[in-house]
Design a protein around this motif. Structure first.
Motif, PDB file in Angstrom:
ATOM      1  N   UNK A 188     -17.885  14.586   0.880  1.00 29.69           N
ATOM      2  CA  UNK A 188     -16.791  14.736   1.846  1.00 29.69           C
ATOM      3  C   UNK A 188     -15.886  13.521   1.926  1.00 29.69           C
ATOM      4  N   UNK A 189     -16.299  12.403   1.323  1.00 27.34           N
ATOM      5  CA  UNK A 189     -15.361  11.305   1.111  1.00 27.34           C
ATOM      6  C   UNK A 189     -15.958  10.268   0.163  1.00 27.34           C
ATOM      7  N   UNK A 190     -15.089   9.529  -0.496  1.00 29.93           N
ATOM      8  CA  UNK A 190     -15.475   8.351  -1.262  1.00 29.93           C
ATOM      9  C   UNK A 190     -14.687   7.173  -0.701  1.00 29.93           C
ATOM     10  N   UNK A 191     -15.342   6.031  -0.611  1.00 30.28           N
ATOM     11  CA  UNK A 191     -14.773   4.907   0.126  1.00 30.28           C
ATOM     12  C   UNK A 191     -14.665   3.654  -0.723  1.00 30.28           C
ATOM     13  N   UNK A 192     -13.454   3.204  -1.052  1.00 31.78           N
ATOM     14  CA  UNK A 192     -13.292   1.901  -1.705  1.00 31.78           C
ATOM     15  C   UNK A 192     -13.379   0.764  -0.680  1.00 31.78           C
ATOM     16  N   UNK A 193     -13.617  -0.432  -1.178  1.00 27.20           N
ATOM     17  CA  UNK A 193     -13.745  -1.606  -0.311  1.00 27.20           C
ATOM     18  C   UNK A 193     -12.478  -2.451  -0.386  1.00 27.20           C
ATOM     19  N   UNK A 194     -11.941  -2.793   0.764  1.00 27.78           N
ATOM     20  CA  UNK A 194     -10.770  -3.655   0.820  1.00 27.78           C
ATOM     21  C   UNK A 194     -11.129  -5.002   1.428  1.00 27.78           C
ATOM     22  N   UNK A 195     -10.311  -5.982   1.124  1.00 28.10           N
ATOM     23  CA  UNK A 195     -10.491  -7.320   1.697  1.00 28.10           C
ATOM     24  C   UNK A 195      -9.648  -7.513   2.947  1.00 28.10           C
ATOM     25  N   UNK A 196      -8.792  -6.541   3.280  1.00 25.08           N
ATOM     26  CA  UNK A 196      -7.958  -6.632   4.487  1.00 25.08           C
ATOM     27  C   UNK A 196      -7.654  -5.228   4.996  1.00 25.08           C
ATOM     28  N   UNK A 197      -8.534  -4.718   5.835  1.00 26.91           N
ATOM     29  CA  UNK A 197      -8.401  -3.336   6.292  1.00 26.91           C
ATOM     30  C   UNK A 197      -7.223  -3.152   7.241  1.00 26.91           C
ATOM     31  N   UNK A 198      -6.854  -4.194   7.966  1.00 28.39           N
ATOM     32  CA  UNK A 198      -5.710  -4.085   8.881  1.00 28.39           C
ATOM     33  C   UNK A 198      -4.415  -3.856   8.097  1.00 28.39           C
ATOM     34  N   UNK A 199      -4.299  -4.536   6.953  1.00 30.68           N
ATOM     35  CA  UNK A 199      -3.108  -4.368   6.126  1.00 30.68           C
ATOM     36  C   UNK A 199      -3.080  -2.962   5.507  1.00 30.68           C
ATOM     37  N   UNK A 200      -4.231  -2.468   5.080  1.00 31.00           N
ATOM     38  CA  UNK A 200      -4.298  -1.109   4.549  1.00 31.00           C
ATOM     39  C   UNK A 200      -3.932  -0.093   5.629  1.00 31.00           C
ATOM     40  N   UNK A 201      -4.483  -0.283   6.816  1.00 30.49           N
ATOM     41  CA  UNK A 201      -4.205   0.628   7.936  1.00 30.49           C
ATOM     42  C   UNK A 201      -2.699   0.674   8.228  1.00 30.49           C
ATOM     43  N   UNK A 202      -2.062  -0.496   8.224  1.00 34.67           N
ATOM     44  CA  UNK A 202      -0.636  -0.565   8.538  1.00 34.67           C
ATOM     45  C   UNK A 202       0.223   0.080   7.450  1.00 34.67           C
TER      46      UNK A 202
END
Length: 463
Positions: A223-237
């Motif tokens: 139901x989902x695959x999840x990559x890892x980011x070093x800055x989730x706030x920037x991805x969210x924005x």
């Protein structure tokens, strides 16, 4: 004797195959991967010290390949067989998670590699939930759901045969390993034809959307695959700039200089066309919402003391503001979270000094070339002989997992279930005990420090 492919190689091949399949099935996942790669590249360019430490600890390469997925199983037999299949890939059940406390009728574990070497090779994880039919109040519906689940077989005959062969022979040769990956992948594939009639689907859906998702289909589609980011706030924005609507609140701790545990966000689940049985040998059209995209940022693994502080601060935050599924109070929640979490130290040295997190120790250049007079750990650090880096948290947070589930199941999915953790029942269904995450992090920390001290001992013996 034919040489066997290592479990880590099989795991890496399966992770890659799963990612390719999901990217084909859910194009928005590919968009998400592009965004995460862009943000990670920018973060490393802007923080050379972070890049240097990741390079020094052999964790830089793994970040771009890192994934976790999630599946939901329906029966004890499915869970026990999945445990055997994941074992062929060097993945073992770590931790027990009761999500009934957050209105989701499942309990779960995370299958993942254990040990520093295996994690560096490929840290693929699958958060695996087992449906709690006992939490369905309607006894007739409970029995009907159990009957539907009893009739399905989610594994191909070859997947089962190759699993048994790996168990008997201590692994698989190259050709069999490739077949194993292809056959097991079929269990995770999306099916657009349901196992039930539309009326049954609606009854399951009314009990809880997740129950409908587990019971109504041929298999436990990823139901989902999840990559890892070093800055989730920037991805969210930036997600809206990529045509992706993020969930309102990032699950987990607030933004920090020294990240702890796990932060997660996602985009809304897709409404997908599904054909349902009509009871007369034909099909009728309907829709189902299940698959979504998720991103994570991982921080340091916390000790029992650190985890107790985290849990207490999260509870305190949610007494002030409980995030609404529709995101209407997102700003108020984030402000409360940031304020309450000021009580958790945001400095690596202080986190280590207070025994709140696990660290990996390594020799500095000075430590590799000189013999200290004193081998007390704090003295060795203060005098520059050894340094420490946070051990990355490889596991999950039940409140965060439930928050992701709820945001993607919709506002109406929230239901009250009596909190009923039952680890003994889960382990009986699993056919094994789950591993204790704290023990593994503690072992990694002890081993790294012992290796540093052994270097000084060997130098002394040599003299």
């Amino acid at each position: 004797m034919t040489a066997k492919v290592s479990a880590s190689e099989i795991r890496a091949a399966f992770s890659g195959a799963m990612s390719a399949m999901y990217r084909n099935e859910v194009p928005a996942y590919g968009t998400l991967m592009d965004l995460v790669a862009e943000v990670n590249e920018e973060t490393l360019a802007a923080q050379p010290d972070l890049k240097a430490r990741l390079d020094a600890t052999d964790t830089l390469e793994r970040i771009s390949e890192e994934r976790h997925g999630a599946i939901r199983l329906g029966t004890a037999q499915e869970l026990a067989t999945m445990r055997r299949i994941f074992a062929v890939m060097g993945m073992y059940p770590v931790g027990y998670y009761d999500l009934s406390t957050a209105g989701v009728p499942v309990h779960s574990t995370a299958f993942r590699p254990v040990g520093e070497e295996a994690l560096k090779r490929n840290p693929f994880r699958v958060f695996t939930s087992l449906l709690r039919l006992d939490l369905i109040a309607d006894e007739a519906l409970r029995q009907e759901a159990a009957a539907v689940l009893a009739q399905r077989q989610i594994f191909t005959p070859d997947a089962l045969a190759l699993t048994e062969k790996a168990e008997k022979e201590g692994g698989l040769a190259t050709e069999d390993a490739a077949r194993f990956v292809a056959e097991v992948l079929e269990t995770f594939r999306w099916h657009d034809k349901a196992n039930v009639e539309l009326s049954m689907y609606h009854r399951l859906h009314d009990a809880h959307r997740l129950i409908a998702d587990v019971v109504s289909f041929k298999g436990p589609h990823i139901n989902h695959l999840t990559p890892r980011t070093l800055d989730i706030d920037k991805v969210q924005a930036r997600m809206p700039d990529y045509g992706i609507a993020p969930k309102a609140v990032v699950e987990g701790p607030p933004t920090r200089k020294c990240p702890i545990l796990l932060r997660q966000t996602s985009f809304k689940a897709l409404e997908e066309a599904v054909s349902f049985q009509n009871g007369h040998g034909g099909w009728e059209a309907g829709t189902h919402t299940a698959r979504f995209g998720e991103i994570e940022q991982r921080g340091i693994a916390l000790t029992p003391k650190g985890r107790a502080l985290y849990d207490a601060l999260l509870d305190e935050t949610r007494k002030h503001v409980r995030p609404a599924a529709d995101g209407s109070n997102a700003q108020a929640y984030e402000q409360a979270l940031a304020e309450v979490f000021k009580a958790f130290p945001d400095d690596w040295a202080q986190i280590r000094a207070e025994g709140l997190g696990y660290f990996s120790y390594s020799l500095t250049q000075k430590g590799a070339n000189a013999l200290p007079a004193n081998t007390e750990t704090d003295t060795l650090i203060a005098e520059g002989y050894i340094c420490f880096d946070p051990i990355i948290y490889e596991d999950f947070l039940p409140v965060s997992a439930a928050g992701i589930f709820q945001s993607n199941l919709g506002d109406g999915a929230q239901q009250e279930f009596v909190a009923s953790p039952n680890q003994k029942r889960f382990e009986a269904d699993l056919g094994a005990a789950v591993l204790n995450e704290f023990d593994h992090y503690a072992d990694m920390e002890k081993a790294s420090l012992a290796a540093c001290l052994a270097n000084f001992t060997q130098q002394t013996a040599a003299e």
